[in-house]
Design a protein around this motif. Structure first.
Motif, PDB file in Angstrom:
ATOM      1  N   TYR A  88       1.335  -2.720  -8.707  1.00 31.81           N
ATOM      2  CA  TYR A  88       0.084  -1.803  -9.459  1.00 31.81           C
ATOM      3  C   TYR A  88      -0.163  -0.945  -8.416  1.00 31.81           C
ATOM      4  O   TYR A  88      -0.738   0.134  -9.022  1.00 31.81           O
ATOM      5  CB  TYR A  88      -0.980  -2.839  -9.813  1.00 31.81           C
ATOM      6  N   LYS A  89      -0.052  -1.196  -7.016  1.00 29.56           N
ATOM      7  CA  LYS A  89      -0.515  -0.406  -6.359  1.00 29.56           C
ATOM      8  C   LYS A  89       0.167   0.985  -5.924  1.00 29.56           C
ATOM      9  O   LYS A  89      -0.500   1.939  -5.966  1.00 29.56           O
ATOM     10  CB  LYS A  89      -0.657  -0.900  -4.443  1.00 29.56           C
ATOM     11  N   ARG A 100     -12.933   2.402   3.493  1.00 26.73           N
ATOM     12  CA  ARG A 100     -11.679   2.573   3.276  1.00 26.73           C
ATOM     13  C   ARG A 100     -11.565   3.553   2.077  1.00 26.73           C
ATOM     14  O   ARG A 100     -11.922   3.107   0.995  1.00 26.73           O
ATOM     15  CB  ARG A 100     -10.697   1.489   3.231  1.00 26.73           C
ATOM     16  N   HIS A 133       0.794  -1.004   0.122  1.00 26.11           N
ATOM     17  CA  HIS A 133       0.084   0.135  -0.140  1.00 26.11           C
ATOM     18  C   HIS A 133       0.807   1.205   0.108  1.00 26.11           C
ATOM     19  O   HIS A 133       0.403   2.283  -0.492  1.00 26.11           O
ATOM     20  CB  HIS A 133      -0.939  -0.014   1.097  1.00 26.11           C
TER      21      HIS A 133
END
Ligand code: DSN
Length: 480
Positions: A272-273, A418, A247
């Motif tokens: 990809y994050k 979130r 993250h």
């Protein structure tokens, strides 16, 4: 210059690539064989048209997804938006190449180009993370974790990690995942009052249980993580430390969050994050050539990780994704990317502040990263994460429900939502727009009429009005 070694291994057959020699070859192609380059461009330029002709149904679905992305607010904290350059690498002929093994030790012929691609990706990943070793082959963040766990642990050996319901990740030992099935998993927790990691409690547990591996890194935790402290704890407990920074990898590369690379034995992330192609990555810092006994031999940790990647866990790497990773790590080294990571945090802080002002229970009172966690159950009697997610989505605001630490609701209902700011920031939004987003979220959640944990009533006029406002916002900040 590209290194004369690919990670620790000397490149074999004198195939030592340099950045100069790679660009020389491109210039050579442009200069002497323009037609060849032209035809390569033409071949790829027709990719979307080719899809329309070959499969109209999939082409239409792709178009619908593009339109969805352009007309709704993307606030899922795990998502990002890669560049068109990364997309081009993903959709290129490199996808057709099959090989096994690592650069300098391949099992198939015809690898001269993909060896350069992988060496470039590795070199840029090392630069981007300030790492000594990089492995760009994992198919995903979960695969990267699986490789590390398989390399270090025999079945039944002990892991200490943050539970999924506390903000951890499935691959950190959840019972439903391979990681919880094959290993003996104990969890540490966040503090019940502050929702912060309690390092003294983690230390006490680690020293008592003496796990072989401690995992840090989260998928739902909005505060900074002290990786140095985690390493002290791991050393005291005689454990390896793996930091899964999926993250916050972009923030780490930019220096907007402490880097675990020299503290953890292994740092893993999905690619990809932080804004690259789908895929995973393992990087290592000062411990990269520390010795480990494996299969009756003493080898360096990085070598053991490679042997576990192939043939241990994976087969052929996705070389188009490796090419996409090379493109992405070049972007990650740019000033524009680095500045954006700080802006992502600034936007998340602003969004959190606005939501607090509007009466929302933002976990820990704010954020240090790209993520804002809200307890919607504490905002409105009967409101759940599931209802909030669906209601917001109907109005063009895409978020995900999330269980919060000590949540009394199931993972299919949840008390939490979130939110994340990487995509809206990439598309140019700032303070003013974060205020607008908070007001839109608030209008939707205030307006919802609750019937049960999963049911609610829709006010059509509020829905249409919000959708129009969202579309207008997206029109001003299209996908970049
Ligand atoms: N790890 C999951 C998440 O954080 O949402 C998927 O990326």
């Amino acid at each position: 210059m590209l290194p004369d070694k690919h990670n620790g291994r000397k490149l074999c057959g004198g195939k030592v690539g340099t950045l100069k020699s790679v660009s020389d070859r491109v210039i050579e192609v442009v200069g002497k064989g323009f037609e060849r380059l032209q035809s390569c461009e033409e071949y790829h330029a027709g990719v979307l048209n080719g899809l329309r002709e070959a499969d109209l149904r999939v082409y239409e679905l792709l178009t619908r997804e593009y339109e969805r992305l352009q007309s709704s607010l993307q606030l899922i904290a795990a998502e990002n938006q890669c560049s068109r350059a990364v997309l081009a690498a993903l959709g290129s002929v490199i996808q057709n190449k099959t090989t096994e093994g690592f650069v300098g030790a391949r099992y198939h012929g015809g690898c001269e180009v993909v060896d350069d691609v992988e060496t470039l990706a590795v070199s840029r990943a090392r630069d981007a993370f300030g790492a000594r070793y990089a492995n760009v082959q994992p198919h995903s963040g979960t695969a990267a974790n699986q490789i590390v766990l398989t390399a270090l642990l025999e079945p039944g050996e002990k892991i200490l990690s943050l539970g999924l319901d506390q903000g951890g990740h499935l691959s950190h030992g959840a019972r439903v995942s391979f990681s919880g099935k094959f290993f003996d998993v104990a969890n540490y927790y966040v503090d019940r009052e502050t929702f912060l990691l309690d390092y003294d409690a983690i230390r006490a547990k680690a020293v008592q249980l003496r796990p072989k591996l401690i995992i840090c890194g989260t998928s739902a935790y909005s505060r900074a993580i002290d990786f140095e402290r985690f390493r002290e704890i791991a050393d005291e407990a005689g454990a390896y430390l793996m930091a899964d920074i999926s993250h916050i990898a972009g923030l780490v590369m930019a220096g907007a969050h402490q880097s675990p690379v020299d503290y953890a034995h292994f740092t893993t992330t999905s690619t990809y994050k932080p804004g690259g192609p789908r895929g995973g990555l393992i990087v290592m810092g000062k411990d990269y050539d520390r010795k480990i006994k494996a299969g009756g031999k003493t080898v360096a940790l990085w070598e053991h990780i490679e042997k576990t990647t192939f043939p241990g866990v994976q087969g052929t790497p996705y070389l188009n994704n490796v090419a996409g990773k090379a493109v992405f790590f070049k972007e990650a080294l740019s000033d524009e990317y680095r500045a954006r990571q700080f802006k992502i945090i600034e936007n998340a802080k602003r969004l959190a502040e606005e939501l607090v002002d509007l009466g929302y229970d933002v976990l820990t009172g704010g954020t240090d990263n790209h993520m804002v966690l809200i307890n919607v159950g504490n905002f409105k009697e009967g409101l759940t994460g599931a209802i909030a997610q669906r209601r917001l989505e109907e109005c063009g605001i895409v978020v995900n429900m999330n269980r919060l630490p000590y949540d009394t609701k199931s993972s299919a209902i949840t008390s939490g939502v979130r939110l994340g700011t990487p995509i809206v920031t990439k598309n140019g939004m700032g303070d003013k727009e974060m205020d607008e987003v908070a007001v839109l979220v608030d209008a939707v959640l205030k307006g919802v009429k609750i019937i049960s944990d999963g049911e609610y009533e829709i006010d059509e006029s509020l829905k249409n009005e919000t959708r129009d406002r969202v579309k207008e916002l997206c029109r001003r900040f299209p996908m970049r």
